[in-house]
Design a protein around this motif. Structure first.
Motif, PDB file in Angstrom:
ATOM      1  N   PHE A   1       7.147  10.817   4.388  1.00  0.00           N
ATOM      2  CA  PHE A   1       7.086  11.604   5.609  1.00  0.00           C
ATOM      3  C   PHE A   1       7.891  12.889   5.495  1.00  0.00           C
ATOM      4  O   PHE A   1       8.652  13.106   4.562  1.00  0.00           O
ATOM      5  N   GLU A   2       7.745  13.739   6.523  1.00  0.00           N
ATOM      6  CA  GLU A   2       8.405  15.035   6.554  1.00  0.00           C
ATOM      7  C   GLU A   2       9.561  15.100   7.532  1.00  0.00           C
ATOM      8  O   GLU A   2      10.593  15.675   7.239  1.00  0.00           O
ATOM      9  N   GLU A   3       9.379  14.542   8.718  1.00  0.00           N
ATOM     10  CA  GLU A   3      10.337  14.794   9.777  1.00  0.00           C
ATOM     11  C   GLU A   3      10.486  13.576  10.682  1.00  0.00           C
ATOM     12  O   GLU A   3       9.512  12.884  10.976  1.00  0.00           O
TER      13      GLU A   3
ATOM     14  N   ILE B   1       9.875   6.863   3.090  1.00  0.00           N
ATOM     15  CA  ILE B   1      10.461   7.647   2.004  1.00  0.00           C
ATOM     16  C   ILE B   1      10.489   9.112   2.432  1.00  0.00           C
ATOM     17  O   ILE B   1       9.458   9.684   2.774  1.00  0.00           O
ATOM     18  N   LYS B   2      11.684   9.708   2.413  1.00  0.00           N
ATOM     19  CA  LYS B   2      11.826  11.117   2.777  1.00  0.00           C
ATOM     20  C   LYS B   2      12.500  11.865   1.632  1.00  0.00           C
ATOM     21  O   LYS B   2      13.582  11.506   1.194  1.00  0.00           O
ATOM     22  N   GLY B   3      11.814  12.902   1.122  1.00  0.00           N
ATOM     23  CA  GLY B   3      12.383  13.692   0.037  1.00  0.00           C
ATOM     24  C   GLY B   3      13.470  14.631   0.539  1.00  0.00           C
ATOM     25  O   GLY B   3      13.440  15.079   1.689  1.00  0.00           O
TER      26      GLY B   3
ATOM     27  N   ILE C   1       2.687  13.439   6.322  1.00  0.00           N
ATOM     28  CA  ILE C   1       3.007  12.945   7.645  1.00  0.00           C
ATOM     29  C   ILE C   1       3.942  13.936   8.315  1.00  0.00           C
ATOM     30  O   ILE C   1       4.982  14.281   7.767  1.00  0.00           O
ATOM     31  N   LYS C   2       3.589  14.401   9.468  1.00  0.00           N
ATOM     32  CA  LYS C   2       4.346  15.474  10.116  1.00  0.00           C
ATOM     33  C   LYS C   2       5.562  14.948  10.858  1.00  0.00           C
ATOM     34  O   LYS C   2       6.651  15.468  10.746  1.00  0.00           O
ATOM     35  N   GLU C   3       5.388  13.926  11.683  1.00  0.00           N
ATOM     36  CA  GLU C   3       6.502  13.415  12.459  1.00  0.00           C
ATOM     37  C   GLU C   3       6.469  11.895  12.496  1.00  0.00           C
ATOM     38  O   GLU C   3       5.418  11.283  12.487  1.00  0.00           O
ATOM     39  N   ILE C   4       7.638  11.306  12.501  1.00  0.00           N
ATOM     40  CA  ILE C   4       7.738   9.857  12.629  1.00  0.00           C
ATOM     41  C   ILE C   4       8.738   9.577  13.747  1.00  0.00           C
ATOM     42  O   ILE C   4       9.812  10.147  13.776  1.00  0.00           O
TER      43      ILE C   4
ATOM     44  N   THR D   1       0.858  -1.182   0.000  1.00  0.00           N
ATOM     45  CA  THR D   1       0.000   0.000   0.000  1.00  0.00           C
ATOM     46  C   THR D   1       0.888   1.224   0.000  1.00  0.00           C
ATOM     47  O   THR D   1       1.823   1.311   0.787  1.00  0.00           O
ATOM     48  N   LEU D   2       0.607   2.178  -0.893  1.00  0.00           N
ATOM     49  CA  LEU D   2       1.336   3.436  -0.908  1.00  0.00           C
ATOM     50  C   LEU D   2       0.510   4.466  -0.162  1.00  0.00           C
ATOM     51  O   LEU D   2      -0.641   4.695  -0.501  1.00  0.00           O
ATOM     52  N   ASN D   3       1.063   5.087   0.843  1.00  0.00           N
ATOM     53  CA  ASN D   3       0.356   6.105   1.599  1.00  0.00           C
ATOM     54  C   ASN D   3       1.011   7.433   1.312  1.00  0.00           C
ATOM     55  O   ASN D   3       2.123   7.709   1.741  1.00  0.00           O
ATOM     56  N   HIS D   4       0.329   8.296   0.531  1.00  0.00           N
ATOM     57  CA  HIS D   4       0.895   9.580   0.132  1.00  0.00           C
ATOM     58  C   HIS D   4       0.433  10.717   1.019  1.00  0.00           C
ATOM     59  O   HIS D   4       0.661  11.867   0.711  1.00  0.00           O
TER      60      HIS D   4
END
Length: 384
Positions: free
Chosen positions: A109-111, A134-136, A80-83, A74-77
């Motif tokens: 995710f973002e952070e 995955i983090k850009g 996401i603020k924090e992990i 499953t791809l979850n796009h």
């Protein structure tokens, strides 16, 4: 060997949002995602000498279908603020259950923050569901529909009352609100009607993407990209609001806990059938959630729309010619000319008429017969 890059550019009148390329066994594949202000995003796929253009959402669905078929991913796009650890916390109402039924789940995710930064009760998705992150490198949070409060959204327009078609419908629709009710409002006229809710009245506005206690559009300095409604417009929340997942949202809706659903329509039939999600031959993003919103018999469904379409084509008809959203589900129709009550067995009853119009005039602009209430009154307008 695989390569990928993201870039912004101009392709005719469209912006090239993303550009990906892949070379495998001598065959080069390219995917371009293009968008414009007027049209929905499209994907251009070039495989060797063959080029195919399709809606970007179709490409996404194909990718997800392939992954589910062969890898059960499953791809979850969602944003996401924090992990922390591998537990996931969403900022705003981005909480999602989409990845939980799958064997493998990929999150963007973002952070990343230290393990233990948040209390266990604040975790939205436990780490057991998370398999890949995955983090850009240069993450940019995009606002698809920047909506801010405007002067004309709060105050009435000048001129004779009713001269403005939208104003006439909005002011009548606002009378449907009752104190302490729960309401789901479509974008456009229904949402604008909430500007006229009396300060002495409490109406809890529910949004299907996961918030109860929706506020007005933000001021320019209040915009938060994490706070959007189901139409992807920026919004605010009121004190006492709550966030929840999509399945929770539709448990409220299907369970009949929402007292009022107000939405637009392309066509409504004599017996309350509703068509509001597509016109055959024209590209659409999908049917959305209106089918759920009108499914509960305990929810009052009010349609707000202009009485006629372009060229004076009928929108209130004997039978809808467009694909249906719901059957015998509409309880009331509000237009700039009149208000009808709809009954699944008796049909339409004209209960209010705009001042200066006649019943014969309404009959000419309506595509089906209707009963005239013995208590027919002039069309109400909320006082401002």
């Amino acid at each position: 060997m695989a390569k990928g890059r993201h870039s912004w550019g101009i392709n005719g009148k469209k912006r090239v949002r993303d550009h990906h390329s892949l070379t495998s066994k001598g065959v080069r594949a390219e995917i371009k995602i293009c968008e414009s202000d007027e049209e929905m995003p499209t994907a251009q796929i070039k495989l060797g000498n063959v080029t195919v253009t399709l809606a970007a959402i179709v490409l996404q669905l194909l990718i997800v279908a392939i992954l589910k078929q062969f890898s059960n991913y499953t791809l979850n796009h969602k944003i996401i603020k924090e992990i922390f650890g591998l537990n996931i916390y969403y900022s705003g109402f981005g909480e999602s259950l989409e990845g939980r039924p799958s064997w493998k789940c990929v999150f963007q995710f973002e952070e990343i923050v230290d393990v233990g930064s948040f209390a266990p009760e604040d975790i939205h998705i436990p780490k057991i569901y998370v398999h890949c992150l995955i983090k850009g490198e240069k993450y940019k949070k995009r606002i698809e529909r920047l909506s801010i409060q405007k002067e004309e959204d709060i105050k009435t327009t000048s001129g004779k009352p009713g001269d403005n078609v939208r104003e006439c419908i909005i002011k009548r629709a606002a009378l449907e609100f009752e104190d302490s009710m729960y309401a789901n409002l479509g974008i456009g006229i229904p949402l604008l009607a909430s500007n006229y809710i009396s300060p002495n009245m409490t109406v809890h506005i529910q949004c299907e993407n996961g918030v109860l206690g929706l506020g007005p559009y933000p001021l320019k300095n209040e915009v938060d990209a994490d706070l959007i409604n189901a139409g992807k417009e920026t919004v605010t929340i009121l004190p006492g609001a709550s966030y929840f997942s999509s399945d929770e949202s539709f448990a409220m809706i299907r369970g009949g806990h929402v007292n009022l659903t107000m939405l637009g329509a392309m066509q409504v039939s004599k017996y309350g059938d509703l068509a509001n999600w597509m016109i055959p031959g024209k590209m659409v993003k999908g049917m959305g959630r209106a089918m759920d919103l009108v499914s509960s018999a305990r929810t009052k469904v009010v349609v707000t729309m202009e009485h006629s379409a372009k060229g004076n084509a009928h929108k209130i008809m004997e039978k809808c010619t467009l694909p249906l959203t719901g059957k015998q589900c509409v309880n009331r129709i509000i237009t700039e000319k009149a208000v009808f009550d709809a009954d699944s067995k008796k049909g339409l009853t004209l209960i209010e008429l705009w001042e200066g119009l006649t019943v014969d005039g309404i009959k000419k602009s309506t595509g089906c017969d209707f009963t005239v209430s013995p208590k027919l009154i002039p069309m109400w307008q909320i006082s401002t």
